[in-house]
Scaffold this motif. Sequence first.
Motif, PDB file in Angstrom:
ATOM      1  N   GLY A 150      -4.955  36.659 -12.176  1.00  0.00           N
ATOM      2  CA  GLY A 150      -3.944  36.912 -13.123  1.00  0.00           C
ATOM      3  C   GLY A 150      -2.786  35.879 -12.828  1.00  0.00           C
ATOM      4  O   GLY A 150      -2.785  34.688 -12.872  1.00  0.00           O
ATOM      5  N   SER A 151      -2.140  36.936 -13.325  1.00  0.00           N
ATOM      6  CA  SER A 151      -0.592  36.320 -13.296  1.00  0.00           C
ATOM      7  C   SER A 151       0.739  36.189 -12.304  1.00  0.00           C
ATOM      8  O   SER A 151       0.499  37.463 -12.444  1.00  0.00           O
ATOM      9  N   VAL A 152       0.930  35.254 -11.754  1.00  0.00           N
ATOM     10  CA  VAL A 152       1.903  36.364 -10.380  1.00  0.00           C
ATOM     11  C   VAL A 152       2.887  35.046 -10.658  1.00  0.00           C
ATOM     12  O   VAL A 152       2.839  33.945 -11.476  1.00  0.00           O
ATOM     13  N   GLN A 153       4.117  35.037  -9.796  1.00  0.00           N
ATOM     14  CA  GLN A 153       5.433  34.429  -9.762  1.00  0.00           C
ATOM     15  C   GLN A 153       4.868  33.331  -8.795  1.00  0.00           C
ATOM     16  O   GLN A 153       4.289  33.428  -7.374  1.00  0.00           O
ATOM     17  N   ALA A 154       5.560  31.921  -8.632  1.00  0.00           N
ATOM     18  CA  ALA A 154       5.256  30.991  -7.014  1.00  0.00           C
ATOM     19  C   ALA A 154       6.283  31.683  -6.722  1.00  0.00           C
ATOM     20  O   ALA A 154       6.910  32.314  -6.168  1.00  0.00           O
ATOM     21  N   GLY A 155       4.767  31.347  -4.973  1.00  0.00           N
ATOM     22  CA  GLY A 155       5.401  32.027  -3.875  1.00  0.00           C
ATOM     23  C   GLY A 155       4.560  33.128  -3.857  1.00  0.00           C
ATOM     24  O   GLY A 155       3.734  33.931  -2.368  1.00  0.00           O
ATOM     25  N   GLY A 156       3.984  34.003  -5.218  1.00  0.00           N
ATOM     26  CA  GLY A 156       2.729  34.861  -4.580  1.00  0.00           C
ATOM     27  C   GLY A 156       1.547  35.180  -3.806  1.00  0.00           C
ATOM     28  O   GLY A 156       1.304  34.062  -4.124  1.00  0.00           O
TER      29      GLY A 156
ATOM     30  N   SER B 189      -4.926  19.614  -1.182  1.00  0.00           N
ATOM     31  CA  SER B 189      -4.179  20.204  -2.462  1.00  0.00           C
ATOM     32  C   SER B 189      -3.761  21.768  -1.782  1.00  0.00           C
ATOM     33  O   SER B 189      -2.523  22.032  -2.448  1.00  0.00           O
ATOM     34  N   VAL B 190      -4.535  23.153  -0.788  1.00  0.00           N
ATOM     35  CA  VAL B 190      -5.015  24.027  -1.010  1.00  0.00           C
ATOM     36  C   VAL B 190      -4.878  24.068   0.199  1.00  0.00           C
ATOM     37  O   VAL B 190      -4.431  25.689   0.896  1.00  0.00           O
ATOM     38  N   LYS B 191      -5.384  23.327   1.131  1.00  0.00           N
ATOM     39  CA  LYS B 191      -5.037  23.465   2.801  1.00  0.00           C
ATOM     40  C   LYS B 191      -3.592  24.704   3.371  1.00  0.00           C
ATOM     41  O   LYS B 191      -2.606  24.057   2.759  1.00  0.00           O
ATOM     42  N   GLY B 192      -3.975  25.126   3.974  1.00  0.00           N
ATOM     43  CA  GLY B 192      -2.707  25.610   4.950  1.00  0.00           C
ATOM     44  C   GLY B 192      -2.472  27.133   4.213  1.00  0.00           C
ATOM     45  O   GLY B 192      -1.664  28.085   4.572  1.00  0.00           O
TER      46      GLY B 192
ATOM     47  N   ASN C 148      -2.279  32.103  -1.181  1.00  0.00           N
ATOM     48  CA  ASN C 148      -1.257  32.058  -0.493  1.00  0.00           C
ATOM     49  C   ASN C 148      -0.003  31.627  -0.929  1.00  0.00           C
ATOM     50  O   ASN C 148      -1.045  30.467  -1.293  1.00  0.00           O
ATOM     51  N   ALA C 149       1.089  31.515  -1.307  1.00  0.00           N
ATOM     52  CA  ALA C 149       2.090  30.392  -1.522  1.00  0.00           C
ATOM     53  C   ALA C 149       1.526  29.545  -2.246  1.00  0.00           C
ATOM     54  O   ALA C 149       1.712  28.387  -2.761  1.00  0.00           O
ATOM     55  N   LEU C 150       1.418  30.080  -3.013  1.00  0.00           N
ATOM     56  CA  LEU C 150       0.673  29.833  -4.572  1.00  0.00           C
ATOM     57  C   LEU C 150       2.171  29.010  -5.299  1.00  0.00           C
ATOM     58  O   LEU C 150       2.834  29.419  -5.623  1.00  0.00           O
ATOM     59  N   LYS C 151       1.628  28.012  -5.694  1.00  0.00           N
ATOM     60  CA  LYS C 151       2.875  27.043  -6.830  1.00  0.00           C
ATOM     61  C   LYS C 151       1.993  26.987  -8.161  1.00  0.00           C
ATOM     62  O   LYS C 151       1.025  27.108  -8.124  1.00  0.00           O
ATOM     63  N   PRO C 152       3.014  27.092  -8.785  1.00  0.00           N
ATOM     64  CA  PRO C 152       2.742  26.375 -11.169  1.00  0.00           C
ATOM     65  C   PRO C 152       1.319  25.160 -10.804  1.00  0.00           C
ATOM     66  O   PRO C 152       0.527  25.290 -11.646  1.00  0.00           O
ATOM     67  N   GLU C 153       0.979  24.810 -10.108  1.00  0.00           N
ATOM     68  CA  GLU C 153       0.148  23.811 -10.098  1.00  0.00           C
ATOM     69  C   GLU C 153      -1.221  24.173  -9.777  1.00  0.00           C
ATOM     70  O   GLU C 153      -2.287  23.682  -9.432  1.00  0.00           O
ATOM     71  N   ASP C 154      -1.291  25.215  -8.798  1.00  0.00           N
ATOM     72  CA  ASP C 154      -2.763  26.279  -8.693  1.00  0.00           C
ATOM     73  C   ASP C 154      -2.981  26.847 -10.097  1.00  0.00           C
ATOM     74  O   ASP C 154      -3.923  27.105  -9.723  1.00  0.00           O
TER      75      ASP C 154
ATOM     76  N   GLY D  99     -15.919  32.309 -14.134  1.00  0.00           N
ATOM     77  CA  GLY D  99     -14.406  31.999 -14.180  1.00  0.00           C
ATOM     78  C   GLY D  99     -13.573  33.270 -13.898  1.00  0.00           C
ATOM     79  O   GLY D  99     -13.995  33.837 -15.311  1.00  0.00           O
ATOM     80  N   THR D 100     -12.525  32.970 -13.354  1.00  0.00           N
ATOM     81  CA  THR D 100     -11.431  33.705 -13.653  1.00  0.00           C
ATOM     82  C   THR D 100      -9.763  33.194 -13.033  1.00  0.00           C
ATOM     83  O   THR D 100      -9.422  32.358 -12.870  1.00  0.00           O
ATOM     84  N   GLN D 101      -8.994  33.355 -14.174  1.00  0.00           N
ATOM     85  CA  GLN D 101      -7.889  32.761 -14.295  1.00  0.00           C
ATOM     86  C   GLN D 101      -6.683  33.507 -14.084  1.00  0.00           C
ATOM     87  O   GLN D 101      -6.623  34.395 -13.230  1.00  0.00           O
ATOM     88  N   VAL D 102      -5.848  32.481 -13.287  1.00  0.00           N
ATOM     89  CA  VAL D 102      -4.784  32.034 -12.669  1.00  0.00           C
ATOM     90  C   VAL D 102      -4.047  31.623 -12.948  1.00  0.00           C
ATOM     91  O   VAL D 102      -3.996  29.965 -13.094  1.00  0.00           O
ATOM     92  N   THR D 103      -2.887  32.111 -13.330  1.00  0.00           N
ATOM     93  CA  THR D 103      -1.621  31.689 -13.434  1.00  0.00           C
ATOM     94  C   THR D 103      -0.493  32.017 -12.625  1.00  0.00           C
ATOM     95  O   THR D 103      -0.161  32.855 -12.865  1.00  0.00           O
ATOM     96  N   VAL D 104       0.114  30.498 -12.120  1.00  0.00           N
ATOM     97  CA  VAL D 104       1.487  31.436 -11.451  1.00  0.00           C
ATOM     98  C   VAL D 104       2.491  30.352 -12.510  1.00  0.00           C
ATOM     99  O   VAL D 104       2.949  29.223 -12.306  1.00  0.00           O
ATOM    100  N   SER D 105       3.301  31.075 -12.626  1.00  0.00           N
ATOM    101  CA  SER D 105       5.003  30.625 -13.430  1.00  0.00           C
ATOM    102  C   SER D 105       6.075  29.854 -11.625  1.00  0.00           C
ATOM    103  O   SER D 105       6.029  30.813 -11.068  1.00  0.00           O
ATOM    104  N   SER D 106       6.599  29.289 -12.561  1.00  0.00           N
ATOM    105  CA  SER D 106       8.067  29.162 -11.673  1.00  0.00           C
ATOM    106  C   SER D 106       9.201  30.255 -11.911  1.00  0.00           C
ATOM    107  O   SER D 106       9.198  30.758 -12.260  1.00  0.00           O
TER     108      SER D 106
END
Length: 121
Positions: free
Chosen positions: A10-16, A62-65, A83-89, A114-121
């Motif tokens: 899905g689509s989430v904001q950064a940090g989501g 890049s995703v550890k932690g 967790n703590a998703l970033k736009p680069e995810d 596949g499933t799409q993940v979109t992270v907006s800043s």
Amino acid sequence: EVQLAESGGGSVQAGGSLRLSCTASGFKSGDSYAGWYRQRPDNTCELVSTIDSGGTTYYSDSVKGRLAISRDNAKKAVHLEMNALKPEDTAKYYCAAARTYVEWVRGRADWGQGTQVTVSS
């Protein structure tokens, strides 16, 4: 025939946070080696995380932690808690599984759609 189906993108904001799930049919997931890859918009691919039948995990730096992989053998499912998703995810995330680690390293894994993940800043 082995089939893998991803869900939870899905689509989430950064940090989501998001939780991806992959359900398997056609083989005993408890015996399998499974993991998640992602393909970014620039088409670069990365192995994000893996888990073996004993629960040993691997994470890319890049995703550890931030991400956690788990498996539910009774439900033949593998999950990726993000967790703590970033736009680069932002990427399309693919579940992959093989009956054994040897098959995995030989490139004989089965893949989901596949499933799409979109992270907006």
